[in-house]
Design a protein around this motif. Structure first.
Motif, PDB file in Angstrom:
ATOM      1  N   UNK A   1      55.839 -33.764  27.903  1.00  0.00           N
ATOM      2  CA  UNK A   1      55.374 -33.941  26.524  1.00  0.00           C
ATOM      3  C   UNK A   1      54.866 -35.376  26.321  1.00  0.00           C
ATOM      4  N   UNK A   2      55.594 -36.341  26.881  1.00  0.00           N
ATOM      5  CA  UNK A   2      55.198 -37.741  26.704  1.00  0.00           C
ATOM      6  C   UNK A   2      53.895 -38.041  27.441  1.00  0.00           C
TER       7      UNK A   2
ATOM      8  N   UNK B   1      46.439 -37.698  25.296  1.00  0.00           N
ATOM      9  CA  UNK B   1      45.696 -37.468  24.053  1.00  0.00           C
ATOM     10  C   UNK B   1      45.370 -38.778  23.352  1.00  0.00           C
ATOM     11  N   UNK B   2      46.348 -39.701  23.348  1.00  0.00           N
ATOM     12  CA  UNK B   2      46.113 -41.002  22.704  1.00  0.00           C
ATOM     13  C   UNK B   2      44.993 -41.773  23.406  1.00  0.00           C
TER      14      UNK B   2
ATOM     15  N   UNK C   1      51.124 -36.575  25.408  1.00  0.00           N
ATOM     16  CA  UNK C   1      50.903 -37.421  24.244  1.00  0.00           C
ATOM     17  C   UNK C   1      50.084 -38.663  24.616  1.00  0.00           C
ATOM     18  N   UNK C   2      50.439 -39.299  25.727  1.00  0.00           N
ATOM     19  CA  UNK C   2      49.686 -40.481  26.157  1.00  0.00           C
ATOM     20  C   UNK C   2      48.246 -40.126  26.536  1.00  0.00           C
TER      21      UNK C   2
ATOM     22  N   UNK D   1      44.429 -29.836  29.484  1.00  0.00           N
ATOM     23  CA  UNK D   1      44.755 -30.177  28.093  1.00  0.00           C
ATOM     24  C   UNK D   1      43.529 -30.595  27.279  1.00  0.00           C
TER      25      UNK D   1
ATOM     26  N   UNK E   1      40.461 -30.106  27.817  1.00  0.00           N
ATOM     27  CA  UNK E   1      39.468 -29.029  27.731  1.00  0.00           C
ATOM     28  C   UNK E   1      39.736 -28.116  26.533  1.00  0.00           C
ATOM     29  N   UNK E   2      40.986 -28.160  26.017  1.00  0.00           N
ATOM     30  CA  UNK E   2      41.356 -27.295  24.892  1.00  0.00           C
ATOM     31  C   UNK E   2      40.932 -27.850  23.537  1.00  0.00           C
ATOM     32  N   UNK E   3      40.486 -29.105  23.515  1.00  0.00           N
ATOM     33  CA  UNK E   3      40.107 -29.690  22.226  1.00  0.00           C
ATOM     34  C   UNK E   3      38.861 -28.977  21.691  1.00  0.00           C
TER      35      UNK E   3
ATOM     36  N   UNK F   1      35.878 -39.927  22.940  1.00  0.00           N
ATOM     37  CA  UNK F   1      34.914 -38.833  22.802  1.00  0.00           C
ATOM     38  C   UNK F   1      33.489 -39.367  22.810  1.00  0.00           C
TER      39      UNK F   1
END
Lengths: 318, 318
Positions: A199-200, A206-207, A203-204, A243, A245-247, A211
């Motif tokens: 999870x961490x 994504x941060x 999170x990192x 991960x 790719x899901x945005x 884009x």
């Protein structure tokens, strides 16, 4: 030579004392197939064990695979499940190369290394083939076998979400679920649980995402320092490339991983109609498939790696 | 009065000019049922529209629901799908209260507000019931209907991962997939796509997580400031409470949301064998189910809210 599912079942019925092999970095499909086949063979009175695969992760240990052979087990027949080539044997299985008598598999790339090959490349999971061999060929099925095969089928389809899922996949899952109340537990464990370190890392990642191209391109990464901060292991970082790719709106997702100091790996996942991943990675000395490719760059810092990846992407966008 | 699926189909066959209602904050099940039923009724020569539901989100707009009625449509018969009570009507449907002639539903809590109720509480999705009414009762099925019903069935089971999924669910999914190549697109859109704002909220929630009781309890939250920073809408924050529950080893996950300045909502998701969520939330003036409950506290800051929640949890752990 290739054999039908019925022939594979007949071959198994006529023999005894089996050792079942699973592939390196074993997933739910190879382990579920091995466990289900062991349980089924024992149910018809045979002796069967799975070869100890040291790569089994905590997700699959425990009651899923209680069939590992002890060191002094002397099998007469070697069977491989879900293993496309001998190159995917764990190193511990080296001595068994050239000795597999029956291979059951669903990979079109299977190298026909086994004496008998039962292959169905249309199956989403190898577990689908084992389901028919066991139920129709060996004529047995129970909660234990069904649970193992459900693990196989569900994990290889991401719980029926990947595009490899077919009506047959769903029908087999339905039939298996009739034998016991195991799906909830497997689904929770395999699809609804992530380690805190995982999870961490997510999170990192994504941060870190930047884009470009109106949100169609994203570049993010995990450095050695991130891995160290989180005390993450390689298994925590597996499949991170899916991960970004899901945005929503993203058509090309570049996930960077620093493997050693200044040594970065790119995993590129794309909608190939928007960006050809192979061509893009080729510019960085890498390769792969049109929708999923990779490349590596040494002696670069993060900023330089990001710059090179963005440049390669933009060059291919034309 | 309650009616069977066949009787519901008969009732529809004998009438014409239908308006189909969906519930407030419409999900894939209610929308898929309405779209599938509209398509099926039209296929047997009827006139049928869905009432405009202003709550439809971008996930479900477009080709999934091309059946919304224009303002001047004058229906003769009102049908509700997947709506347990009139309290779940969007306010725009207020004038239709007391006028629903047929309700098809799978909620055991259905209040029997409709003249005829076709209820199957064992169905994972209302779409399962509509599948039988349409295929067996009305005698039609095609790619358009099947796609709508697949949306219904897949979304209400989280793509076959939730514990409500049954063998019947899988068999219906299999049958529907025979009619067209739509599952991949729906799965990508509904289960493998998250908005960038959603990703950022998830990331902030994970970063905020504090663990207690050897990692079995986790408390995390999203403040008004987080929502503002991310420019997130309510739909971006939906179902965030399931995220922390997915962390390996967690048995009680408390997700806090600041709704107004100093007004915090708690969503508690637990393994009820470890912690009863109802009892815990009752200490904070809330309630719900043993595994999923909620509560609200006004006039508190984040630190105080976290303190109260942890205290309530620890009191119930005993």
């Amino acid at each position: 030579m290739t054999v039908t599912e019925n022939e594979a079942a007949g071959w198994l019925s006529e023999r005894d004392n089996f050792l079942i092999l699973t592939h390196i970095r074993p997933d739910g499909d190879t382990l579920g197939c091995a466990a289900g086949l062991c349980a089924a063979l024992r149910k018809i009175g045979k002796t069967a064990y799975a070869a100890v695969n040291p790569g089994v992760t905590s997700t699959y240990l425990g009651d899923i695979m209680p069939y590992f052979a002890s060191e002094d087990y002397a099998p007469e027949h070697i069977v491989a499940v879900d293993i496309a080539t001998e190159g995917l044997f764990p190193t511990e299985f080296d001595r068994l190369k050239g000795k597999v008598e029956l291979c059951v598999d669903h990979h079109p790339s299977n190298t026909h290394y086994a004496e008998h090959l039962c292959l169905d490349a249309s199956a989403a999971a190898c577990g689908e083939i084992l389901y028919r061999i066991i139920r129709d060929g060996l004529g047995v099925m129970d909660a234990e076998i069904a649970k193992a095969l459900y693990l196989a089928v569900s994990t290889d389809t991401g719980c029926f979400v990947y595009t490899n899922t077919t009506p047959t996949t769903h029908r087999i899952a339905a039939d298996l679920m009739e034998y016991g109340d195991f799906a909830g537990e497997i689904n929770k464990r395999c699809f609804q649980t992530r380690s805190r370190k995982r999870m961490e890392l997510e999170s990192r990642l994504l941060q870190s995402a930047r884009y470009y191209e109106d949100g169609k391109v994203v570049i993010g990464g995990i450095s050695m320092q991130d891995m160290k901060d989180v005390q993450a292991s390689e298994s925590d970082a597996e499949e991170l490339s899916s991960l970004l790719r899901q945005v929503e709106g993203v058509k090309a997702a570049a996930t960077l991983r620093e493997l050693k100091d200044g040594d970065w790996k790119l995993s590129l996942r794309t909608d190939p109609a928007y960006l050809n991943a192979t061509d893009t990675c080729a510019l960085l000395g890498g390769g792969g498939h049109a929708a999923a490719s990779g490349a590596r760059q040494e002696g670069v810092d993060r900023t330089e790696m990001e710059r090179r990846v963005l440049e390669a992407i933009q060059e291919n966008l034309g």
